[in-house]
Design an enzyme around this catalytic site. Structure first.
Site, PDB file in Angstrom:
ATOM      1  CG  LEU A  89       5.905  43.877  31.121  1.00 29.05           C
ATOM      2  CD1 LEU A  89       4.530  43.943  31.772  1.00 29.05           C
ATOM      3  CD2 LEU A  89       6.249  45.204  30.449  1.00 29.05           C
ATOM      4  CG  HIS A 112       8.541  47.602  32.103  1.00 30.44           C
ATOM      5  ND1 HIS A 112       9.373  46.570  31.731  1.00 30.44           N
ATOM      6  CD2 HIS A 112       8.706  48.571  31.171  1.00 30.44           C
ATOM      7  CE1 HIS A 112      10.007  46.888  30.620  1.00 30.44           C
ATOM      8  NE2 HIS A 112       9.620  48.102  30.253  1.00 30.44           N
ATOM      9  CD  GLN A 151      10.706  51.823  19.506  1.00 31.57           C
ATOM     10  OE1 GLN A 151       9.548  52.231  19.481  1.00 31.57           O
ATOM     11  NE2 GLN A 151      11.423  51.782  20.620  1.00 31.57           N
ATOM     12  CD  GLN A 192      11.515  55.969  24.523  1.00 27.92           C
ATOM     13  OE1 GLN A 192      11.864  55.224  23.617  1.00 27.92           O
ATOM     14  NE2 GLN A 192      10.943  55.514  25.624  1.00 27.92           N
ATOM     15  CG  MET A 236      15.889  46.426  36.656  1.00 24.58           C
ATOM     16  SD  MET A 236      14.404  46.099  37.635  1.00 24.58           S
ATOM     17  CE  MET A 236      15.157  45.315  39.072  1.00 24.58           C
TER      18      MET A 236
END
Length: 282
Positions: free
Chosen positions: A33, A37, A61, A155, A186
């Site tokens: 994280l 996030h 994935q 996505q 990030m």
């Protein structure tokens, strides 16, 4: 802080909280994280009665086994970061077997062509894996709202299509990209970069800014040359693709039209670490 490592325990706990029915926010992650996030978590905490974060490195994935092997796994540190936002956030960190049983394979999805562009073109099967895990997590958590970062815009559009086609009752919330002080988007993968390469990786965002600056006055082909020129300043960075695409269909274009929204997408290798970024052009 409650941490669940299996879906039955999590589902039972969430069901115990649903009388009267609260709003549930959900932030799906693969861990490692960062501040991006945590911003999703903060927004979820502000918007909802309950917030759940999943920390699960989803094997289906990854089309590159070496990438899966090297993906950072930092659960203990992740839990401390979650706690810094709120000790009331529920952590779901299941095992692969808890999600997939003995057969970690993805199902096939038709996302009306969204899955065939950019990331789908260069990572075969990737969005089947994304669709499989996101649908399963939505079924387990049953969120009111789910939060996704803009960096993974393709996505995000895939997830929106998933929700629409399967009539999943969840609201998808887009959150802005968080960037490091040098402009690098990030990403958990940034942890695999050396400090020197991480600093030089600012060139990726610089190339997108240059494309945005010249959008509307240069052709897409000329924008691609501009991006290549900016990236050439740092020799260890290799461009995999740069595309200008329609924001809704994600179809790359070579000519743009008035009154349409376009977005630039880029994927770059920094030595063996693959980094993506995106920027709205108009």
């Amino acid at each position: 802080m409650l941490i669940f490592d299996n879906q039955m325990g999590l589902a039972a706990h969430l069901n115990s909280l649903r009388t009267p029915k609260p709003t549930t926010g959900f932030v799906p992650t693969m861990g490692a994280l960062h501040a991006g996030h945590l911003s999703l978590l903060s927004q979820s905490v502000d918007d909802n009665d309950i917030t759940v974060i999943s920390i699960f490195v989803n094997p289906t994935q990854f089309n590159n086994p070496e990438d899966l092997k090297k993906y950072p796994r930092t659960l203990a540190a992740d839990v401390e970061k979650v706690k810094s936002v709120s000790a009331d956030i529920i952590v779901f960190a299941p095992s692969v077997s808890d999600i997939y049983g003995d057969n970690p394979i993805s199902r096939h999805f038709d996302f009306d062509g969204l899955e065939n562009q950019m990331e789908g073109k260069f990572r075969p099967g990737h969005f089947d894996g994304v669709g499989t895990i996101v649908k399963r997590l939505f079924e387990i958590v049953e969120p009111t709202n789910a939060y996704f970062g803009e960096k993974d815009f393709q996505q995000l559009q895939i997830v929106r299509k998933l929700v629409s086609k399967y009539e999943i009752p969840v609201n998808i919330v887009l959150c802005p990209i968080f960037r490091e002080s040098n402009g690098l988007a990030m990403s958990s993968r940034n942890e695999r970069l050396s400090p020197e390469t991480r600093q030089k990786a600012a060139v990726i965002y610089k190339s997108l800014q240059a494309a945005k600056q010249h959008f509307g006055t240069k052709s897409v082909s000329e924008l691609r040359d501009i991006v290549k020129g900016v990236l050439s300043a740092e020799k260890e960075f290799e461009l995999e693709y740069f595309e200008v695409a329609d924001e809704k269909t994600l179809v790359p274009v070579e000519k743009t039209e008035n009154n349409e929204k376009y977005r630039a997408f880029i994927a770059v290798f920094a030595n063996d670490v693959r980094l993506i970024d995106t920027i709205s052009l108009n």
